[in-house]
Write an enzyme that holds these catalytic residues in place. Structure first.
Site, PDB file in Angstrom:
ATOM      1  N   ARG A 417       0.836  -1.207   0.000  1.00 54.38           N
ATOM      2  CA  ARG A 417       0.000   0.000   0.000  1.00 54.38           C
ATOM      3  C   ARG A 417       0.865   1.249   0.000  1.00 54.38           C
ATOM      4  O   ARG A 417       2.015   1.221   0.438  1.00 54.38           O
ATOM      5  CB  ARG A 417      -0.944   0.022   1.205  1.00 54.38           C
ATOM      6  N   PHE A 794      -2.734  29.868  14.371  1.00 53.01           N
ATOM      7  CA  PHE A 794      -1.725  29.838  13.297  1.00 53.01           C
ATOM      8  C   PHE A 794      -1.969  30.871  12.205  1.00 53.01           C
ATOM      9  O   PHE A 794      -1.636  30.644  11.037  1.00 53.01           O
ATOM     10  CB  PHE A 794      -1.637  28.424  12.684  1.00 53.01           C
ATOM     11  N   LEU A1034      -3.252  31.485  22.378  1.00 54.45           N
ATOM     12  CA  LEU A1034      -3.613  30.598  21.275  1.00 54.45           C
ATOM     13  C   LEU A1034      -2.972  29.230  21.458  1.00 54.45           C
ATOM     14  O   LEU A1034      -3.006  28.407  20.560  1.00 54.45           O
ATOM     15  CB  LEU A1034      -3.112  31.208  19.952  1.00 54.45           C
ATOM     16  N   GLU A1256       6.944  31.786  14.740  1.00 59.07           N
ATOM     17  CA  GLU A1256       6.765  31.373  13.350  1.00 59.07           C
ATOM     18  C   GLU A1256       8.010  30.789  12.689  1.00 59.07           C
ATOM     19  O   GLU A1256       7.911  30.053  11.721  1.00 59.07           O
ATOM     20  CB  GLU A1256       6.359  32.599  12.506  1.00 59.07           C
TER      21      GLU A1256
HETATM   22  C1  LIG Z   1     -11.358   7.481  10.312  1.00 62.50           C
HETATM   23  C2  LIG Z   1     -11.391   6.192   9.537  1.00 62.50           C
HETATM   24  C3  LIG Z   1     -10.234   5.724   8.967  1.00 62.50           C
HETATM   25  C4  LIG Z   1     -10.236   4.542   8.244  1.00 62.50           C
HETATM   26  N1  LIG Z   1      -9.075   4.104   7.687  1.00 62.50           N
HETATM   27  C5  LIG Z   1      -9.043   2.964   6.969  1.00 62.50           C
HETATM   28  C6  LIG Z   1      -7.866   2.496   6.361  1.00 62.50           C
HETATM   29  O1  LIG Z   1      -6.807   3.121   6.463  1.00 62.50           O
HETATM   30  N2  LIG Z   1      -7.908   1.358   5.656  1.00 62.50           N
HETATM   31  C7  LIG Z   1      -9.064   0.633   5.522  1.00 62.50           C
HETATM   32  O2  LIG Z   1      -9.046  -0.405   4.894  1.00 62.50           O
HETATM   33  N3  LIG Z   1     -10.192   1.040   6.086  1.00 62.50           N
HETATM   34  C8  LIG Z   1     -10.229   2.200   6.790  1.00 62.50           C
HETATM   35  N4  LIG Z   1     -11.400   2.631   7.332  1.00 62.50           N
HETATM   36  C9  LIG Z   1     -12.639   1.891   7.041  1.00 62.50           C
HETATM   37  C10 LIG Z   1     -12.911   0.817   8.073  1.00 62.50           C
HETATM   38  O3  LIG Z   1     -12.000  -0.234   7.954  1.00 62.50           O
HETATM   39  C11 LIG Z   1     -14.308   0.299   7.847  1.00 62.50           C
HETATM   40  O4  LIG Z   1     -15.197   1.374   7.978  1.00 62.50           O
HETATM   41  C12 LIG Z   1     -14.666  -0.744   8.868  1.00 62.50           C
HETATM   42  O5  LIG Z   1     -13.867  -1.849   8.751  1.00 62.50           O
HETATM   43  C13 LIG Z   1     -16.138  -1.126   8.826  1.00 62.50           C
HETATM   44  O6  LIG Z   1     -16.409  -1.919   9.952  1.00 62.50           O
HETATM   45  P1  LIG Z   1     -17.571  -1.568  10.982  1.00 62.50           P
HETATM   46  O7  LIG Z   1     -17.660  -2.662  11.957  1.00 62.50           O
HETATM   47  O8  LIG Z   1     -17.356  -0.232  11.551  1.00 62.50           O
HETATM   48  O9  LIG Z   1     -18.802  -1.556  10.012  1.00 62.50           O
HETATM   49  P2  LIG Z   1     -20.205  -0.873  10.197  1.00 62.50           P
HETATM   50  O10 LIG Z   1     -20.138   0.549   9.839  1.00 62.50           O
HETATM   51  O11 LIG Z   1     -20.782  -1.212  11.523  1.00 62.50           O
HETATM   52  O12 LIG Z   1     -21.009  -1.671   9.084  1.00 62.50           O
HETATM   53  C14 LIG Z   1     -20.653  -1.580   7.742  1.00 62.50           C
HETATM   54  C15 LIG Z   1     -21.559  -2.409   6.834  1.00 62.50           C
HETATM   55  O13 LIG Z   1     -21.318  -3.765   7.054  1.00 62.50           O
HETATM   56  C16 LIG Z   1     -22.529  -4.470   7.333  1.00 62.50           C
HETATM   57  N5  LIG Z   1     -22.208  -5.494   8.334  1.00 62.50           N
HETATM   58  C17 LIG Z   1     -21.464  -5.313   9.446  1.00 62.50           C
HETATM   59  N6  LIG Z   1     -21.302  -6.489  10.086  1.00 62.50           N
HETATM   60  C18 LIG Z   1     -21.980  -7.401   9.381  1.00 62.50           C
HETATM   61  C19 LIG Z   1     -22.208  -8.793   9.540  1.00 62.50           C
HETATM   62  N7  LIG Z   1     -21.687  -9.469  10.554  1.00 62.50           N
HETATM   63  N8  LIG Z   1     -22.964  -9.398   8.624  1.00 62.50           N
HETATM   64  C20 LIG Z   1     -23.498  -8.741   7.579  1.00 62.50           C
HETATM   65  N9  LIG Z   1     -23.317  -7.421   7.375  1.00 62.50           N
HETATM   66  C21 LIG Z   1     -22.568  -6.781   8.262  1.00 62.50           C
HETATM   67  C22 LIG Z   1     -23.467  -3.429   7.802  1.00 62.50           C
HETATM   68  O14 LIG Z   1     -24.787  -3.800   7.484  1.00 62.50           O
HETATM   69  C23 LIG Z   1     -23.031  -2.203   7.070  1.00 62.50           C
HETATM   70  O15 LIG Z   1     -23.659  -2.140   5.832  1.00 62.50           O
HETATM   71  C24 LIG Z   1     -11.437   3.807   8.086  1.00 62.50           C
HETATM   72  C25 LIG Z   1     -12.619   4.270   8.673  1.00 62.50           C
HETATM   73  C26 LIG Z   1     -12.599   5.454   9.389  1.00 62.50           C
HETATM   74  C27 LIG Z   1     -13.868   5.950  10.006  1.00 62.50           C
END
Ligand SMILES: Cc1cc2nc3c(=O)[nH]c(=O)nc-3n(C[C@H](O)[C@H](O)[C@H](O)COP(=O)(O)OP(=O)(O)OC[C@H]3O[C@@H](n4cnc5c(N)ncnc54)[C@H](O)[C@@H]3O)c2cc1C
Ligand code: FES
Ligand code: FES
Length: 1317
Positions: A417, A794, A1034, A1256
């Site tokens: 990546r 800033f 600040l 600065e």
């Molecule tokens: C600030 C931030 C940074 C991030 N950085 C990265 C990164 O660097 N690299 C990367 O790859 N990802 C990144 N992500 C994304 C992150 O990996 C995904 O959002 C996360 O893995 C989703 O998992 P969740 O449990 O939060 O899903 P949720 O938001 O809870 O659910 C997501 C979807 O999955 C479905 N779902 C969940 N569990 C199941 C289940 N057991 N069965 C069927 N459907 C299901 C839900 O219905 C929904 O549609 C980032 C996210 C954020 C907010």
């Protein structure tokens, strides 16, 4: 809440989806800064009891993304629960404060929570764990070093103490007592012996009732009903399947890190949510001989732990997929998101940037599904990732687990990546690749390649893989593979995310890395076939990753407090920030923390979506009809001037940029205001011209002010007598302030006399007062501005708060109610703009020995649509553009361009960081033409003795020479340069580069009256002292320094002195707190007031010389001596005559030098910063801790500016980068692996206590990283036969670096035809 059924008292759209609004209102600690999980300011600790293991699990989460309903049965600890000044502060809070890890303090509670949670799980963490724990927390002020250092004080073996010492100090720890001064060098800024010990057994216990709840055998389904949505938590797996059958469209909410942002930012709506979080059946690891099955409920952090365990148990050849996953799990988001996001959620949400899915697919993982119909397995393959309907889950199905098979001896799996920032940033391209060979051969049996971030889904290069099956793993295969994959994976020229050539180059560069890695593995196992086209040069496959838990060395200041200085005199000592403890406990009050005021309304903005258009219609009817809406405010409602000094408060008739405020909506809650703002309908008619770039402005002759010019010698003549002339252009892009506290204003109309009180974080209250008075058409004496503190500024809070203050005051005036106006991060970035992008054109005449004889420089900055400070920024650029070099025939001209972008404004360094890159660029270009090193050309042309600047101001560059010389010597520049050259010879794909930049910077303003300041000091009858002055706090430690000044002048301990806030009623007409002169000028005013008081007290003291301070004060009172006075500083005498191009424009100069070394990965464009040495002329520092904090913080901000911070606009002038997801400021992993800062002692009698303003100056020193990258890239280009001078613009993003390291891959991308489909 009553278990079973809980009804939420009120529900705003989306409110179920954030814990933040539900935190009790008087808890001010948990901060809100981005709302998208990307900054960590809202970090809290969640603890849950696991009835299966009987263990309590503590983990950090970002409150802004935690649905409140998901916390049923969990204990939440906010920073208030960790410690408080009212009860007892926790060692984490104490150490963060005492190690000077807080400046503005807005990020501090989040930092505390991240370290605290780590300690709850690992009371004696390793340094690596500390940096890992902090990876999801942004800080814009400190540069992270002191934060990490405070965390490391908890490490098991009091981690190698030498880290506290600058590598220049040869003394061992035992020789160094804590005193501020030893020998000549002082290295410590705090005393560890003062820390209270950390006793993990003293932490609060987990609430027993929650354990009872968790173990309750009669648990029931939970339903939370809001007005629009229902949240259901099933009691067991069968219940979940039942729910999924009844509500097939309802999303399953696990971590909410995918669903939450969609609801918040993309207006997704769901009436029902099913949340099986904590459902035992989804949490397990099942390891068999063939592979491992992991429950879908496992968080990514738990997945990480499980995989670590497996790789420790299994032979290496079986664990290649797990290793690949582990590598990406380390950099995926921050610790908070990794603890929230689940494996199931990740797999199902299938983000196109997914870091895990490509590897899982390459590793042949399968998904175990369950529904009422039964169980089934589907492959996690290309068709699933590409979202083919037939390969998808059925709507009633749930992911139970994911099965990942072991790898085998002849099976290689890798994850690759590249992101703008190493950690906590979505990949620009990522890949999962695997290859199976026929046993004992290098013949491909099965090849799989999946790419992320190259299209709307992760894609499989299946055709390429098929065509290569049966081929040998050799260079010919690679060559064909590159062609095939480029044909197969097509990124259209207008693809979302841009960077098309770069991403296409990465597709094959990553493939090459995989090729090399496999090749290396194969070489140990089998005799491989032909080596031919592309020799596998070493190092190509290894990523340029920073060492975790980087070794951070520290600082030296050559400052010894006079041994005869009275012990109570704090001047010169590293006094902790006055509010540091309050910052770390979360008790420091920011504007948004002010409790609700009766009748208050929230304001949401409606901004222009066109860059230049006529407003045909503003239809507010739908918005006004919505619940809670009080009013919509437009230009019509401005009683006074709506266009004041060229700054427009509410757009009238036409809009002149995307992001201009057209109207605001006032409502009882922010959610209502925001909903209504979306319903305001505006009809536009586009107008011509639409000017976005500097080049377009030049075409249209569109400028904000006249040209500024400065000249010496005879430039034209000199060009005739030089050996060589070069010409070039340098582009320096803009920068977003990204202060952690967005612009926030509380405007409270008063009952009488049209008075208006404003609470806001600003750097320039007088300006706010002026604009509000103009907008309301009332005298300034009716307007009171209060600033307790700003959460970072800033420069971004110099002029913009005046505009936003006027906007809110108009709303308060119209509605007659208090207005709370908190800009969301996206709005803040869009509306308030930032640093000016710059175009520099140069023509340089020089001799073959490197002596520059003549320079003709032209500057243009993109000022945006209104004047703001652009003219002044240009003046500063022109005045300071020579930097440290004397060029006898020198001409510099500059003009700010008027464009249809939001108006750019002041930003730390005020033009210097952009402008001087041009000087350093032409010096580097001259060096290349003369076959000299840039350092030699710098040395040759640098000012050497007392001289006049190009604007004829006399100065002595002696401290500059000293900083330069010491920087070269103490950083062992020459030896390291040789070592880097050796390294470069051995590594074709990795290059190291070093650069040193000198700096002559200025402080203050070219106009005397701007340098004036006033203070008001009261002594109360108990002897306590209240100091007020016109400067704003600040985060830069201004108030702390002012207390030090008052303490010395009045000869009383600091504890007697209080500084509450800055306001326009105590100190009127104060100038801005900017230009590095806050402490300088306000210090003089405070000093003056204290000296007046001290003089008044003299007769009393003389009468009773042995008396105490308190006695003198009461005696003075009895003698009717006035115990209150104002203090005043008239301002430094400066002037500038632009007609003549001459003047003593600045009170004094600050000098410095910085040396950085980087390593660049030529295949991806990633770089790591190996080491930085800074030498800064601080004269005599009033507070070395504060000054070092400013230097380090500014350096890191500068480094971000020159490398990873990139604002993206559409050709139509729409800003795309509106949050931490798409605008990357440095995190803890970007800082130098070794970081040395030295304060160099000099004299500056003109300033208070012979100090210098250092707010600065460090910013520009960040350019040493840019030029070190240039050096590395130049080495790569030389090796590839490209000797011509090239221009590296700023920022040197991975894209720019990669595309400048031209090679066969970049060539291939440029010639490859468009794919036939
Ligand atoms: C600030 C931030 C940074 C991030 N950085 C990265 C990164 O660097 N690299 C990367 O790859 N990802 C990144 N992500 C994304 C992150 O990996 C995904 O959002 C996360 O893995 C989703 O998992 P969740 O449990 O939060 O899903 P949720 O938001 O809870 O659910 C997501 C979807 O999955 C479905 N779902 C969940 N569990 C199941 C289940 N057991 N069965 C069927 N459907 C299901 C839900 O219905 C929904 O549609 C980032 C996210 C954020 C907010
Ligand atoms: S406010 Fe929650 S992460 Fe930024
Ligand atoms: S102290 Fe970290 S953001 Fe200000």
């Amino acid at each position: 809440a009553e278990p079973g059924k809980v009804k939420l008292p009120s529900e705003q759209p989306g409110s179920l989806f954030s814990l933040t609004p539900f935190l009790p209102v008087h808890l001010t600690g948990t901060k809100y800064s981005c709302g998208s999980g990307g900054c960590g300011a809202c970090t809290v600790m969640v603890s849950r009891y696991d009835p299966k293991t009987k263990k309590i699990h503590h983990y950090p989460v970002t409150a802004c993304l935690v649905p409140i309903c998901s916390l049923y049965g969990a204990a939440v600890t906010t920073v208030e629960g960790v410690g408080s000044i009212k009860t007892r502060i926790h060692p984490v809070q104490e150490r963060l404060a005492k190690c000077h890890g807080t400046q503005c303090g807005f990020c501090s509670p989040g930092m505390v929570m991240s370290i605290y949670t780590l300690l709850r799980n690992h009371p004696e963490p390793t340094p690596e764990q500390i940096t890992e724990a902090l990876g999801g927390n942004l800080c814009r002020c400190t540069g992270y070093r002191p934060i990490v250092e405070s965390g490391k004080t908890f490490c098991a073996v009091s981690y190698d103490k030498k880290y506290f010492f600058n590598s220049y100090t040869s003394l061992s720890i035992s020789e160094v007592p804590f005193v501020f001064c030893f020998v000549e060098m002082c290295t410590k800024l705090y005393n560890e012996d003062e820390f209270q010990p950390f006793d993990p057994s003293q932490e609060p216990i987990f609430p027993p009732e929650l354990i009872r709840m968790a173990e309750d055998p009669n648990k029931r389904r939970l339903t939370f009903r809001g007005k629009r949505t229902t949240w259901i938590t099933p009691v067991n797996l069968n219940d979940l399947l039942e729910l999924k059958t009844n509500f097939p469209e309802a999303p399953i909410i696990m971590g909410n890190t995918a669903v939450g942002p969609s609801i918040k930012f993309r207006d997704e709506f769901h009436p029902v949510f099913i949340s099986p979080l904590g459902l035992q059946e989804l949490y397990f690891v099942d390891s068999t001989d063939d592979g491992v099955t992991i429950g879908a409920g496992y968080s990514l952090a738990q997945l990480n732990d499980a995989l670590h365990f497996i790789v420790s148990e299994q032979p290496k050849e079986k664990t290649k997929t797990y290793h690949a996953l582990l590598k990406h799990l380390r950099t995926l988001a921050g610790a908070q998101i990794r603890n929230m996001a689940t494996l199931g959620g990740h797999v199902v949400s299938r983000p196109n940037f997914s870091d895990l899915n490509p590897i899982l697919a390459a590793g042949n993982a399968t998904i175990n599904l369950i529904s009422k119909e039964g169980k089934r397995q589907i492959p996690l393959d290309g068709r699933f990732l590409e979202k083919s309907p037939e390969a998808n889950l059925k709507s009633e199905e749930t992911v139970l687990s994911v099965y990942i098979p072991h790898s085998t001896r002849w099976h290689f799996v890798s994850g690759l990546r590249i992101a703008q920032r190493q950690e906590n940033a979505f990949a620009m391209v990522n890949a999962g690749m695997s290859v199976k060979f026929e046993d004992g051969t290098d013949t491909i049996k099965e090849l799989q390649m999946f790419y992320g971030s190259v299209g709307p889904t992760v894609v499989s290069a299946s055709k390429t893989c098929q065509q290569l099956t049966g081929r040998y793993w050799n260079d010919q295969m690679l060559s064909d593979a590159c062609q095939l994959v480029l044909d197969e994976i097509y990124i259209p020229p207008d693809a979302e995310g841009g960077m098309v050539e770069y991403r296409r180059t990465l597709i094959i560069s990553l493939l090459f890395k995989f090729y090399l890695k496999v090749r290396r593995g194969l070489n140990k196992m089998v005799r491989t076939t032909s080596l031919g086209l592309w020799a596998p040069w070493p190092s190509g496959h290894e990523p340029c990753l920073r060492t975790a838990g980087n070794k951070i060395t520290c600082f030296v200041h050559e400052q010894c407090v006079d041994p005869y200085q009275p012990p109570q005199d704090p001047v010169g000592h590293p006094v902790m920030h006055q509010s540091a403890i309050k910052h770390t406990t979360g008790e420091a009050v920011f504007v948004d923390d002010i409790p609700p005021i009766s009748q208050e309304l929230f304001l949401a903005v409606v901004t222009s979506t066109r860059a230049h258009a006529k407003i045909i219609l503003i239809d507010t009817s739908e918005a006004l009809a919505l619940p809670g809406v009080a009013d919509v405010i437009t230009a019509e409602d401005v009683p006074g001037d709506n266009n004041y000094q060229g700054e427009i408060f509410y757009a009238q008739n036409e809009v002149i940029c995307v992001g201009q405020i057209v109207c605001t909506v006032a409502a009882d809650t922010y959610a209502h205001a925001k909903e209504a703002a979306k319903k305001v309908r505006i009809v536009y008619e586009d107008l011509e011209p639409r000017i976005i770039t500097i080049e377009q402005a030049l075409e249209h002759n569109s400028f904000l002010s006249a040209e500024k010019k400065i000249e010496q010698g005879n430039v034209e003549q000199a060009f005739k007598h030089v050996d060589q002339i070069i010409e070039g252009e340098v582009h320096v892009e803009g920068q977003e302030h990204f202060y952690m506290e967005t612009q926030t204003i509380l405007a409270i109309p008063q009952e009488e006399d049209k008075e208006m009180v404003l609470h806001l974080g600003t750097q320039f209250q007088t300006h706010v007062q002026e604009y509000v008075a103009a907008a309301l058409n009332i005298p300034r004496n009716r307007i009171a501005c209060h600033t307790k503190r700003a959460g970072g500024a800033f420069g971004g809070k110099v002029s913009k708060p005046a505009l936003l203050g006027a906007v809110s005051a108009v709303a308060a005036n119209k509605t007659g109610r208090p207005i709370r106006f908190i800009l969301e991060r996206g709005d803040d970035m869009l509306i308030t703009a930032g640093r000016h992008p710059l175009l520099g054109k140069y023509k340089i005449g020089f001799m073959n020995n490197g002596v520059i004889k003549a320079a003709d420089i032209e500057y243009y900055i993109n000022g945006g649509c209104t004047p703001d400070e652009s003219e002044l920024v240009m003046e500063f650029i022109v005045l300071r553009c020579e930097n440290a070099y004397y060029i006898p025939n020198f001409r510099c001209r500059g003009r700010p361009c008027k464009t249809n972008l939001p108006s750019n404004t002041a930003f730390r360094g005020f033009g210097f960081p952009q402008g001087i890159v041009v000087s350093e660029a032409y010096i580097t270009a001259v060096a290349s033409q003369c076959n000299l090193t840039p350092e030699q050309v710098k040395e040759i042309n640098m000012y050497k003795r007392t001289s006049r600047t190009v604007h004829k101001q006399i100065f002595n560059p002696e401290p500059l020479r000293r900083c330069w010389k010491e920087c070269l010597e103490k950083s062992s520049f020459s030896a390291r340069k040789l070592a880097a050259e050796e390294f470069n010879k051995k590594n074709y794909w990795k290059k190291r580069g070093l650069a040193v930049v000198p700096m002559k910077f200025t402080v203050g303003m070219p106009t005397t009256f701007y340098n004036q300041a006033a203070a008001l000091v009261h002594i109360y009858l108990d002897g306590s002292v209240l100091v007020s002055h016109g400067g704003c706090e600040l985060g830069q430690g201004l108030h702390t320094k002012m207390i030090q000044v008052a303490s010395r002048e009045l000869n009383i301990p600091e504890s007697y002195i209080h500084l509450s806030e800055t306001n326009t009623t105590t100190v009127p007409n104060a100038t801005f707190t900017a230009g590095s002169m806050g402490a300088d000028i306000n210090g003089k005013a405070v000093q003056n007031a204290c000296q007046i008081l001290k003089a008044r007290l003299q007769p009393v003291i003389r009468k009773n010389p042995k008396g105490t301070w308190e006695e003198w004060i009461s005696e003075a009172y009895e003698e009717s001596i006035n115990l209150s006075t104002t203090g005043y500083f008239k301002g430094y005498q400066t002037n500038m005559d632009w007609k003549k191009g001459e003047g003593d424009a600045f009170p004094y100069f600050v000098y410095g030098a910085s040396c950085s070394e980087v390593e660049v990965d030529c295949l991806t464009g990633a770089h790591k910063l190996l080491r930085t040495d800074i030498f800064m002329d601080a004269a005599f520092s009033i507070n070395p801790a504060v000054d070092i904090g400013q230097i380090e913080g500014a350096f890191v901000q500068g480094m971000g500016f020159y490398t990873i911070e990139e604002l993206k606009y559409s050709p139509e002038g729409v800003l795309y980068s509106r949050g931490p997801d798409d605008y990357k400021i440095p995190t803890v992993t970007e800082i130098p692996e070794e970081f040395n800062v030295t304060l160099v002692r000099s004299q500056n009698p003109i300033a208070i206590y012979s100090s210098k303003g250092l707010g600065e100056a460090g910013m520009f020193l960040g350019s040493s990283v840019l030029f070190a990258i240039y050096d590395a890239v130049a080495a790569a280009r030389r090796e590839r036969g490209l000797t011509k001078t090239f221009t590296l613009s700023s920022p040197a993003t991975p894209e720019l670096i990669r595309m400048t390291c031209v090679d066969q891959f970049t060539d291939m991308v440029r010639v490859v035809r468009r794919a036939p489909y």
